[in-house]
Design a protein around this motif. Structure first.
Motif, PDB file in Angstrom:
ATOM      1  N   UNK A 108      36.858 -20.524 115.675  1.00  0.00           N
ATOM      2  CA  UNK A 108      37.227 -21.110 114.394  1.00  0.00           C
ATOM      3  C   UNK A 108      36.382 -20.554 113.251  1.00  0.00           C
ATOM      4  N   UNK A 109      35.091 -20.370 113.470  1.00  0.00           N
ATOM      5  CA  UNK A 109      34.226 -19.908 112.394  1.00  0.00           C
ATOM      6  C   UNK A 109      34.566 -18.493 111.944  1.00  0.00           C
ATOM      7  N   UNK A 110      35.278 -17.736 112.777  1.00  0.00           N
ATOM      8  CA  UNK A 110      35.662 -16.380 112.402  1.00  0.00           C
ATOM      9  C   UNK A 110      36.932 -16.354 111.557  1.00  0.00           C
ATOM     10  N   UNK A 111      37.710 -17.440 111.604  1.00  0.00           N
ATOM     11  CA  UNK A 111      38.942 -17.525 110.815  1.00  0.00           C
ATOM     12  C   UNK A 111      39.866 -16.335 111.083  1.00  0.00           C
ATOM     13  N   UNK A 112      40.082 -16.048 112.364  1.00  0.00           N
ATOM     14  CA  UNK A 112      40.985 -14.963 112.738  1.00  0.00           C
ATOM     15  C   UNK A 112      42.422 -15.458 112.759  1.00  0.00           C
ATOM     16  N   UNK A 113      43.367 -14.645 112.333  1.00  0.00           N
ATOM     17  CA  UNK A 113      44.772 -15.037 112.434  1.00  0.00           C
ATOM     18  C   UNK A 113      45.260 -14.926 113.872  1.00  0.00           C
ATOM     19  N   UNK A 114      46.372 -15.596 114.158  1.00  0.00           N
ATOM     20  CA  UNK A 114      46.980 -15.493 115.484  1.00  0.00           C
ATOM     21  C   UNK A 114      47.777 -14.200 115.638  1.00  0.00           C
ATOM     22  N   UNK A 115      48.021 -13.545 114.535  1.00  0.00           N
ATOM     23  CA  UNK A 115      48.775 -12.293 114.589  1.00  0.00           C
ATOM     24  C   UNK A 115      48.118 -11.281 113.664  1.00  0.00           C
ATOM     25  N   UNK A 116      47.814 -10.125 114.202  1.00  0.00           N
ATOM     26  CA  UNK A 116      47.151  -9.068 113.439  1.00  0.00           C
ATOM     27  C   UNK A 116      47.981  -7.791 113.556  1.00  0.00           C
ATOM     28  N   UNK A 117      48.334  -7.222 112.419  1.00  0.00           N
ATOM     29  CA  UNK A 117      49.093  -5.973 112.409  1.00  0.00           C
ATOM     30  C   UNK A 117      48.242  -4.846 111.835  1.00  0.00           C
ATOM     31  N   UNK A 118      48.335  -3.688 112.438  1.00  0.00           N
ATOM     32  CA  UNK A 118      47.587  -2.519 111.963  1.00  0.00           C
ATOM     33  C   UNK A 118      48.500  -1.318 111.928  1.00  0.00           C
ATOM     34  N   UNK A 119      48.406  -0.569 110.856  1.00  0.00           N
ATOM     35  CA  UNK A 119      49.205   0.643 110.700  1.00  0.00           C
ATOM     36  C   UNK A 119      48.349   1.844 111.097  1.00  0.00           C
ATOM     37  N   UNK A 120      48.900   2.691 111.941  1.00  0.00           N
ATOM     38  CA  UNK A 120      48.189   3.878 112.423  1.00  0.00           C
ATOM     39  C   UNK A 120      48.988   5.130 112.049  1.00  0.00           C
ATOM     40  N   UNK A 121      48.277   6.077 111.486  1.00  0.00           N
ATOM     41  CA  UNK A 121      48.910   7.318 111.067  1.00  0.00           C
ATOM     42  C   UNK A 121      48.702   8.399 112.134  1.00  0.00           C
ATOM     43  N   UNK A 122      49.669   9.288 112.314  1.00  0.00           N
ATOM     44  CA  UNK A 122      49.428  10.427 113.216  1.00  0.00           C
ATOM     45  C   UNK A 122      48.419  11.379 112.584  1.00  0.00           C
ATOM     46  N   UNK A 123      47.746  12.150 113.411  1.00  0.00           N
ATOM     47  CA  UNK A 123      46.860  13.174 112.867  1.00  0.00           C
ATOM     48  C   UNK A 123      47.719  14.228 112.163  1.00  0.00           C
ATOM     49  N   UNK A 124      47.347  14.633 110.971  1.00  0.00           N
ATOM     50  CA  UNK A 124      48.129  15.685 110.309  1.00  0.00           C
ATOM     51  C   UNK A 124      47.997  16.994 111.085  1.00  0.00           C
ATOM     52  N   UNK A 125      49.076  17.774 111.088  1.00  0.00           N
ATOM     53  CA  UNK A 125      49.027  19.068 111.768  1.00  0.00           C
ATOM     54  C   UNK A 125      48.485  20.141 110.839  1.00  0.00           C
ATOM     55  N   UNK A 126      47.626  20.963 111.380  1.00  0.00           N
ATOM     56  CA  UNK A 126      47.187  22.179 110.703  1.00  0.00           C
ATOM     57  C   UNK A 126      47.813  23.342 111.448  1.00  0.00           C
ATOM     58  N   UNK A 127      48.775  23.990 110.815  1.00  0.00           N
ATOM     59  CA  UNK A 127      49.495  25.110 111.424  1.00  0.00           C
ATOM     60  C   UNK A 127      48.905  26.403 110.872  1.00  0.00           C
ATOM     61  N   UNK A 128      48.306  27.191 111.739  1.00  0.00           N
ATOM     62  CA  UNK A 128      47.688  28.457 111.332  1.00  0.00           C
ATOM     63  C   UNK A 128      48.554  29.602 111.836  1.00  0.00           C
ATOM     64  N   UNK A 129      49.032  30.412 110.921  1.00  0.00           N
ATOM     65  CA  UNK A 129      49.828  31.580 111.276  1.00  0.00           C
ATOM     66  C   UNK A 129      48.872  32.760 111.399  1.00  0.00           C
ATOM     67  N   UNK A 130      48.668  33.200 112.632  1.00  0.00           N
ATOM     68  CA  UNK A 130      47.711  34.256 112.915  1.00  0.00           C
ATOM     69  C   UNK A 130      46.722  33.786 113.959  1.00  0.00           C
ATOM     70  N   UNK A 131      46.282  34.699 114.815  1.00  0.00           N
ATOM     71  CA  UNK A 131      45.352  34.351 115.896  1.00  0.00           C
ATOM     72  C   UNK A 131      44.215  35.349 115.996  1.00  0.00           C
ATOM     73  N   UNK A 132      43.839  35.937 114.848  1.00  0.00           N
ATOM     74  CA  UNK A 132      42.732  36.884 114.847  1.00  0.00           C
ATOM     75  C   UNK A 132      41.394  36.190 115.035  1.00  0.00           C
ATOM     76  N   UNK A 133      40.340  36.981 115.089  1.00  0.00           N
ATOM     77  CA  UNK A 133      39.013  36.424 115.342  1.00  0.00           C
ATOM     78  C   UNK A 133      38.554  35.463 114.253  1.00  0.00           C
ATOM     79  N   UNK A 134      38.948  35.715 112.990  1.00  0.00           N
ATOM     80  CA  UNK A 134      38.513  34.829 111.907  1.00  0.00           C
ATOM     81  C   UNK A 134      39.215  33.480 111.941  1.00  0.00           C
ATOM     82  N   UNK A 135      40.286  33.366 112.744  1.00  0.00           N
ATOM     83  CA  UNK A 135      41.000  32.083 112.877  1.00  0.00           C
ATOM     84  C   UNK A 135      40.243  31.135 113.809  1.00  0.00           C
ATOM     85  N   UNK A 136      39.478  31.675 114.725  1.00  0.00           N
ATOM     86  CA  UNK A 136      38.803  30.849 115.736  1.00  0.00           C
ATOM     87  C   UNK A 136      37.920  29.769 115.111  1.00  0.00           C
TER      88      UNK A 136
END
Length: 350
Positions: free
Chosen positions: A167-195
């Motif tokens: 009771x002292x925490x005053x938590x709700x009976x229902x909790x909703x959380x929104x989660x985002x996907x990790x953004x994609x980093x698309x790299x065109x090229x696979x040379x040594x400087x891309x590593x």
């Protein structure tokens, strides 16, 4: 570490516990809604504090897994004269942590969440407790569907109840959380400087994809933990299925292939396009093309970088700045009583 990562890890860890900060008051190292995974073998993925709470949480894992019951833990670090948390506490607030055994229902939920994340979709996870806080039920929705429901109802879906022990925490009976996907980093090229760029991209929270037509360069040995797509631009474009939240970097140093890729990119939406090379080269590359959206060239922040490692840092810094600006803009659009959590998702406030 974001929920995207935790869902993937939960899929391969047979016995683990999900720890989530469901309430935070005062100053704290992390914000409400952040999660971490703790395993029976003592491994920890993610963090809730700078290291002062995790050992105590880990000591509770065996009991939670044995009883298969959720557990709430209170860490009250607000008293200024309380030195029991040691010198590394780094915070002085109240944190309520929910420990959940990753068993049948939660494991299935996290598996479905990971599938949504891999498709680039944000989700809303709703936890519903019984009135004694001894049982929990989970529901996931695509974020756009949940936003539509919230818009129509005009209020947050938080139910409160006369609490007993909590009771002292005053938590709700229902909790909703929104989660985002990790953004994609698309790299065109696979040379040594891309590593180093790929390595830093992973470390700062991107889901990294490296695409190249040179199979001897585009290998798992060179790019551990990275998704690989092999083929020429016309072949990889359908596979990449570029979305509006994707970040794209051209680093192949192959003028004809990059020109071909940009022509195919013309009608696509994306969050960021960075092109490696001088202004003169980029101007030639873009000649006769319609203006491209969110273009950054020369790529990277101006920090006087020299050499592949420093240039990678300048690129990563620019990606972080652009990602942070995008998160801030989305946060403004999703206010409605929602507070932003620092691990890449949005957690419902009270």
């Amino acid at each position: 570490m974001e929920m995207h990562d935790l869902c993937a890890i939960a899929g391969r860890e047979p016995r683990c516990v999900l720890a989530t900060a469901v309430k935070v008051e005062g100053h704290a190292y992390r914000k409400q809604g952040v999660s971490m995974l703790l395993t029976e073998e003592g491994a920890m993925y993610g963090s809730i504090s700078p290291g002062c709470l995790e050992s105590d949480l880990l000591a509770r894992v065996d009991r939670v897994l044995h009883t298969q019951q959720l557990e709430f833990v209170e860490y009250d670090m607000r008293p200024e004269d309380d030195l029991s948390w040691g010198e590394t506490i780094g915070c002085g607030g109240l944190i309520i942590v929910l420990l959940e055994p990753v068993c049948v229902e939660l494991r299935s939920i996290m598996s479905h969440m990971h599938a949504y994340f891999q498709c680039g979709s944000a989700v809303v996870l709703t936890r519903s407790f019984n009135d004694q806080y001894t049982e929990i039920h989970y529901v996931i929705q695509l974020a756009e569907e949940a936003d539509a429901v919230a818009s129509n109802s005009g209020e947050n879906d938080l139910q409160r109840h006369e609490l007993t022990e909590a009771e002292r925490w005053d938590l709700p009976l229902q909790i909703s959380a929104r989660y985002e996907p990790k953004p994609r980093l698309i790299i065109i090229g696979a040379g040594n400087d891309v590593i180093p760029v790929a390595r830093l991209g992973i470390s700062v929270g991107f889901r990294v994809v490296v695409a190249d037509w040179r199979e001897t360069l585009c290998t798992a040995e060179r790019f551990p933990g990275v998704e690989l797509v092999r083929g020429f631009p016309s072949e990889i474009m359908p596979v990449l299925n570029i979305q509006s939240v994707d970040y794209i970097v051209l680093m192949s140093h192959q003028f004809p292939r990059e020109r071909e890729f940009l022509e195919l990119l013309e009608d696509r939406n994306y969050a960021y396009l960075g092109i490696m090379g001088s202004r003169t080269r980029t101007a030639r590359l873009l000649n006769d093309l319609p203006p491209l959206k969110n273009l950054h060239s020369p790529i990277g922040l101006t920090i006087g970088a020299d050499g592949p490692e420093e240039i990678a840092i300048s690129i990563a810094a620019e990606l972080i700045a652009c990602k942070s600006a995008a998160v801030a803009a989305e946060r403004r659009n999703l206010q409605r009583g929602i507070a932003h959590a620092t691990d890449g998702h949005l957690a419902s406030g009270r």
